[in-house]
Design a protein around this motif. Structure first.
Motif, mmCIF file in Angstrom:
data_model
loop_
_atom_site.group_PDB
_atom_site.id
_atom_site.type_symbol
_atom_site.label_atom_id
_atom_site.label_comp_id
_atom_site.label_asym_id
_atom_site.label_seq_id
_atom_site.Cartn_x
_atom_site.Cartn_y
_atom_site.Cartn_z
ATOM 1 N N ASN A 167 -6.706 10.503 10.893
ATOM 2 C CA ASN A 167 -5.468 10.147 11.588
ATOM 3 C C ASN A 167 -4.801 11.358 12.250
ATOM 4 O OD1 ASN A 167 -2.227 10.051 10.958
ATOM 5 N ND2 ASN A 167 -2.975 8.146 11.883
ATOM 6 N N HIS A 168 -4.915 12.552 11.629
ATOM 7 C CA HIS A 168 -4.199 13.703 12.197
ATOM 8 C C HIS A 168 -4.848 14.238 13.481
ATOM 9 C CE1 HIS A 168 -6.458 16.964 9.541
ATOM 10 N NE2 HIS A 168 -7.267 16.327 10.364
ATOM 11 N N LEU A 169 -5.969 13.649 13.892
ATOM 12 C CA LEU A 169 -6.580 14.004 15.178
ATOM 13 C C LEU A 169 -5.899 13.275 16.339
ATOM 14 C CD1 LEU A 169 -10.344 13.642 14.128
ATOM 15 C CD2 LEU A 169 -8.975 15.739 14.126
ATOM 16 N N LEU A 170 -5.162 12.225 16.023
ATOM 17 C CA LEU A 170 -4.630 11.319 17.034
ATOM 18 C C LEU A 170 -3.725 11.970 18.087
ATOM 19 C CD1 LEU A 170 -4.351 8.385 18.038
ATOM 20 C CD2 LEU A 170 -2.514 8.075 16.367
ATOM 21 N N PRO A 171 -2.687 12.735 17.711
ATOM 22 C CA PRO A 171 -1.792 13.253 18.757
ATOM 23 C C PRO A 171 -2.486 14.157 19.764
ATOM 24 C CG PRO A 171 -1.283 14.220 16.609
ATOM 25 C CD PRO A 171 -2.211 13.083 16.354
ATOM 26 N N GLY A 172 -3.459 14.940 19.314
ATOM 27 C CA GLY A 172 -4.179 15.808 20.236
ATOM 28 C C GLY A 172 -4.968 15.030 21.266
ATOM 29 N N ILE A 193 -11.877 4.647 21.767
ATOM 30 C CA ILE A 193 -12.067 5.657 20.717
ATOM 31 C C ILE A 193 -11.426 5.132 19.442
ATOM 32 C CG2 ILE A 193 -11.557 7.989 19.907
ATOM 33 C CD1 ILE A 193 -11.494 8.948 22.761
ATOM 34 N N VAL A 194 -12.198 5.097 18.355
ATOM 35 C CA VAL A 194 -11.685 4.645 17.059
ATOM 36 C C VAL A 194 -11.817 5.790 16.062
ATOM 37 C CG1 VAL A 194 -11.871 2.958 15.199
ATOM 38 C CG2 VAL A 194 -12.376 2.271 17.551
ATOM 39 N N TYR A 197 0.847 -1.191 0.000
ATOM 40 C CA TYR A 197 0.000 0.000 0.000
ATOM 41 C C TYR A 197 0.886 1.247 0.000
ATOM 42 C CZ TYR A 197 -4.263 -2.625 1.312
ATOM 43 O OH TYR A 197 -5.327 -3.475 1.347
ATOM 44 N N ARG A 198 0.462 2.237 -0.721
ATOM 45 C CA ARG A 198 1.230 3.482 -0.724
ATOM 46 C C ARG A 198 1.163 4.148 0.645
ATOM 47 N NH1 ARG A 198 0.908 8.458 -5.125
ATOM 48 N NH2 ARG A 198 2.884 9.411 -4.502
ATOM 49 N N TRP A 199 0.073 3.987 1.360
ATOM 50 C CA TRP A 199 -0.027 4.446 2.741
ATOM 51 C C TRP A 199 -1.096 3.636 3.456
ATOM 52 C CZ3 TRP A 199 -2.313 7.019 -1.299
ATOM 53 C CH2 TRP A 199 -3.675 7.281 -1.192
ATOM 54 N N TYR A 200 -0.955 3.556 4.776
ATOM 55 C CA TYR A 200 -1.928 2.838 5.599
ATOM 56 C C TYR A 200 -1.721 3.273 7.046
ATOM 57 C CZ TYR A 200 -4.700 -0.902 7.687
ATOM 58 O OH TYR A 200 -5.647 -1.603 8.395
ATOM 59 N N PHE A 201 -2.832 3.449 7.762
ATOM 60 C CA PHE A 201 -2.756 3.889 9.151
ATOM 61 C C PHE A 201 -3.113 2.749 10.094
ATOM 62 C CE2 PHE A 201 -4.079 7.649 6.650
ATOM 63 C CZ PHE A 201 -2.906 8.382 6.791
ATOM 64 N N CYS A 202 -2.249 2.563 11.065
ATOM 65 C CA CYS A 202 -2.505 1.558 12.097
ATOM 66 C C CYS A 202 -1.706 1.962 13.330
ATOM 67 C CB CYS A 202 -2.107 0.166 11.609
ATOM 68 S SG CYS A 202 -2.511 -1.164 12.760
ATOM 69 N N TYR A 203 -2.345 2.735 14.201
ATOM 70 C CA TYR A 203 -1.673 3.256 15.396
ATOM 71 C C TYR A 203 -2.605 3.098 16.588
ATOM 72 C CZ TYR A 203 1.596 6.206 18.013
ATOM 73 O OH TYR A 203 2.533 6.677 18.898
ATOM 74 N N ALA A 204 -2.145 2.393 17.602
ATOM 75 C CA ALA A 204 -2.932 2.170 18.819
ATOM 76 C C ALA A 204 -2.156 2.697 20.017
ATOM 77 C CB ALA A 204 -3.228 0.685 19.002
ATOM 78 N N ILE A 245 -6.954 4.584 22.267
ATOM 79 C CA ILE A 245 -7.318 5.234 21.003
ATOM 80 C C ILE A 245 -6.695 4.467 19.839
ATOM 81 C CG2 ILE A 245 -7.339 7.404 19.719
ATOM 82 C CD1 ILE A 245 -6.781 8.817 22.403
ATOM 83 N N LEU A 246 -7.492 4.237 18.824
ATOM 84 C CA LEU A 246 -7.048 3.486 17.640
ATOM 85 C C LEU A 246 -7.331 4.282 16.381
ATOM 86 C CD1 LEU A 246 -6.071 0.854 16.194
ATOM 87 C CD2 LEU A 246 -8.470 0.100 16.270
ATOM 88 N N SER A 247 -6.294 4.459 15.572
ATOM 89 C CA SER A 247 -6.449 5.013 14.224
ATOM 90 C C SER A 247 -6.110 3.896 13.254
ATOM 91 C CB SER A 247 -5.510 6.204 14.010
ATOM 92 O OG SER A 247 -5.537 6.629 12.662
#
Length: 664
Positions: A454-459, A445-446, A430-437, A471-473
């Motif tokens: 995905n860019h909401l995650l760090p906040g 929260i998913v 995949y050119r990109w894929y998000f998987c951060y827990a 929290i899962l993205s």
């Protein structure tokens, strides 16, 4: 991209063979480099100008193979002399260009930009730029227009060919294998790999040597063919040669005008410029177009400076784009092209020609090699120091500039998510894929949607009121995107059955939590239609059936220029102020209203959060808050600062609209 006049040195009994100089080949170089420069300066007018590189590949394969085959026949082929000549042809102009670009960039580029330049310098001097660029081709990769040394990918392909091809030809000659068969097999294998790879991964096919070598091998095949005395007799007359040359020239010009980067390229399309260039060279110097057009003084002159022109034109255009923050004006682009010609002529006149006539070639080779190592070391230091972020001319703004993370975004993937959750089949392609827990436990929260989810995650991770959550993205497709039974397209993650494969993983993650859980949907387009609404509604129904609460983040305002242009550089004030009219927010709200109305009617428990309040206050709107940028790149992704500030607004909103969210 081959240095000009490769065939200008006459053969002697002492040194390796060289083909007789043909001015028409320099003229063909001129066509190639003019196409590339025109495409880079005015891509909408000369959309296929990039095929000039394919023409260069054919020329390179022809000349280099002519030298090797001729020398093998004479019994005086020397690897040391071959590579020494490569150093003396390529290194001088390349060293000058890289040094000049680095000096300018020390003054004019922000640390992140300078760091990337250092990385690309290392790739350039080691001739692996194509692999470096291929490794960067992800979703958060900055646009090609801002990569100052992007053009060195083709030089990497050529030098990799020069590393392998002489050894292969020499081995075949020593083992008394058929040279013709060797060339045909190598060409067929490379072309077949090109056809296969271009459908699976266009970017890989574009930058990979194994999918590009066939273009140089067309020239190699012609060189072998031309080395046989009987070959010239196959053209019955000068008229036939002229016809072949004219057709080839017309096809190249049509390719420059009509072939588009939207096509699967190289693929089958690359055959047009490759075969055309082969036809022109085969037609010979006496063909009418070769004699009258390509051998004319202006064309030969441009051909002679074609290598330095290729080296200079792109950095000037790219630096103008970076500093301007958007596509430069026509006048600026024309000025950069003029400066490219001037610098190319100066490089040829005062660097290349004097060194070409230098008597002590061995000493020259050693000195040039040492200088190239120094340039590479400087590039490496630039990369390892983060673009010399402590430079006095940028140190004052380090806190602001640190928000411009771009492709270095740290929240795309992590090990917790990769081990806890299933991965889509073939996800590595995949050119990109998000998987951060954030925690190794069922999510509360998913984040569902594109990179704008995905860019909401760090906040949310850092906010005191929400950071206790798991929290899962996961996934990368916006909810309105439908699954398809068609095969996936290349390495694009939101095509074919890949959409449903990701959705199954999201559903499994949401259903795995038995307690309270929140699904945040973000990244929706503000312009919708009925299919868009229906597909999103279908997925919302599934989440609700799993016991999840739903909050939809309304689409946020995006920029039409690079946010870096709102911050002054050492020698240039900020071009933009990053303010915008609140009417744009009103238009977004109006466009999105049909979606809100229908979803609210079908799903009365779904709530909507307006994230555009981050930008606007007291009727004034800006992409800068408290002196810090709210986006981290030119694609309108939130910076970490913006993500945290938005999380604070979300928490305040939740207190009034759904306090249960904060109790999870």
């Amino acid at each position: 991209m081959t240095a000009p006049a490769e065939n200008a040195i006459n053969a002697t009994t002492k040194h390796m063979a060289h083909p007789k100089y043909r001015p028409d080949i320099d003229g063909l170089r001129a066509i190639a480099v003019l196409g590339v420069v025109a495409f880079h300066a005015f891509p909408s007018k000369f959309r296929g100008g990039f095929v000039g590189v394919d023409v260069f590949f054919v020329i390179s394969g022809f000349l280099i193979s002519s030298i090797i085959i001729g020398s093998l026949k004479r019994g005086n082929f020397s690897f040391s002399e071959f590579y020494s000549r490569r150093v003396n042809r390529i290194f001088p102009a390349l060293i000058v260009m890289l040094s000049a670009v680095w000096i300018f960039s020390w003054v004019g580029l922000f640390p992140g930009e300078f760091e990337q330049l250092g990385k690309h310098m290392v790739g350039g001097v080691s001739f692996v730029s194509n692999f470096v660029l291929l490794g960067e081709s992800g979703y958060f990769d900055n646009s090609a227009e801002t990569k100052v040394l992007l053009h060195l990918w083709s030089l990497g392909i050529e030098e990799q060919f020069y590393l392998i091809w002489p050894i292969l030809l020499w081995s075949a000659w020593r083992l008394r294998l058929s040279i013709a068969t060797t060339i045909l097999l190598a060409t067929a294998v490379s072309f077949l790999l090109n056809i296969i790879e271009v459908k699976a991964d266009t970017t890989s096919a574009f930058y990979s040597p194994q999918t590009r070598f066939w273009e140089l091998l067309f020239g190699a095949g012609l060189a072998f063919f031309a080395s046989h005395a009987k070959a010239s007799k196959l053209i019955a007359s000068e008229k036939m040669a002229s016809a072949i040359s004219i057709v080839g020239l017309l096809l190249i010009l049509l390719s420059i005008k009509y072939i588009s980067k939207k096509y699967l390229f190289p693929g089958w399309w690359a055959l047009i410029p490759v075969v055309s260039a082969t036809m022109i060279i085969y037609a010979g110097p006496k063909a009418w177009a070769n004699r009258k057009i390509l051998s004319s003084r202006p064309m030969v002159f441009i051909g002679l400076i074609s290598f330095p022109l290729y080296l200079w034109h792109w950095p000037l255009l790219a630096l103008a784009r970076i500093i301007d923050g958007d596509k430069p004006s026509v006048l600026i682009r024309l000025t950069m092209v003029f400066c490219s010609f001037l610098l190319a002529w100066m490089t040829y006149k005062f660097i290349e020609v004097p060194l070409r006539t230098h008597s002590n070639k061995k000493k020259q080779t050693i000195i040039l090699s040492m200088l190239m190592v120094v340039v590479g070391a400087i590039g490496l230091a630039t990369m390892l120091t983060g673009g010399f972020s402590e430079r006095s001319n940028v140190k004052w703004s380090n806190k602001v500039l640190s928000e411009f993370s771009g492709p270095l975004w740290a929240y795309q993937k992590n090990e917790i998510c990769a081990t806890r959750y299933d991965q889509p089949p073939g996800v590595d392609a995949y050119r990109w894929y998000f998987c951060y827990a954030t925690k190794n436990e069922a999510p509360t929260i998913v984040l569902v949607g594109s990179s704008f989810a995905n860019h909401l995650l760090p906040g949310l991770m850092k906010n005191e009121k929400t950071k206790h959550n798991s929290i899962l993205s996961v996934g990368t497709c916006s909810p309105e995107v439908k699954n398809s039974d068609l095969p996936p397209t290349g390495n694009w993650p939101c095509t074919g059955t890949r959409i449903e494969e990701q959705q199954k993983i999201i559903n499994k993650a949401v259903s795995s939590s038995t307690g309270p859980k929140l699904v945040i949907i973000s990244g929706l387009d503000h312009k919708t239609n009925q299919d868009f609404i229906d597909e999103t509604s279908r997925k919302i129904s599934a989440y609700e059936a799993m016991g999840a609460s739903i909050v939809i983040f309304k689409p946020h305002i995006t920029m039409t220029y690079d946010i870096k242009s709102c911050f002054g550089r050492p020698f240039l004030p900020a071009k933009n102020d990053c303010n915008f009219d609140s009417k744009i927010v009103e238009q977004y709200e109006k466009d999105f209203r049909p979606f809100v109305s229908q979803i609210a009617a079908k799903h009365p428990n779904v709530k909507f959060f307006d994230q555009n309040k981050l930008f606007c206050s007291a009727g004034k709107c800006s992409f800068i808050l408290n002196g810090a940028p709210l986006f981290r790149d030119e694609f309108s992704h939130y910076s970490e600062y913006a993500s945290y500030e938005l999380s604070k607004l979300f928490v305040e909103w939740a207190k009034d609209n759904d306090p249960a969210i904060l109790a999870q």
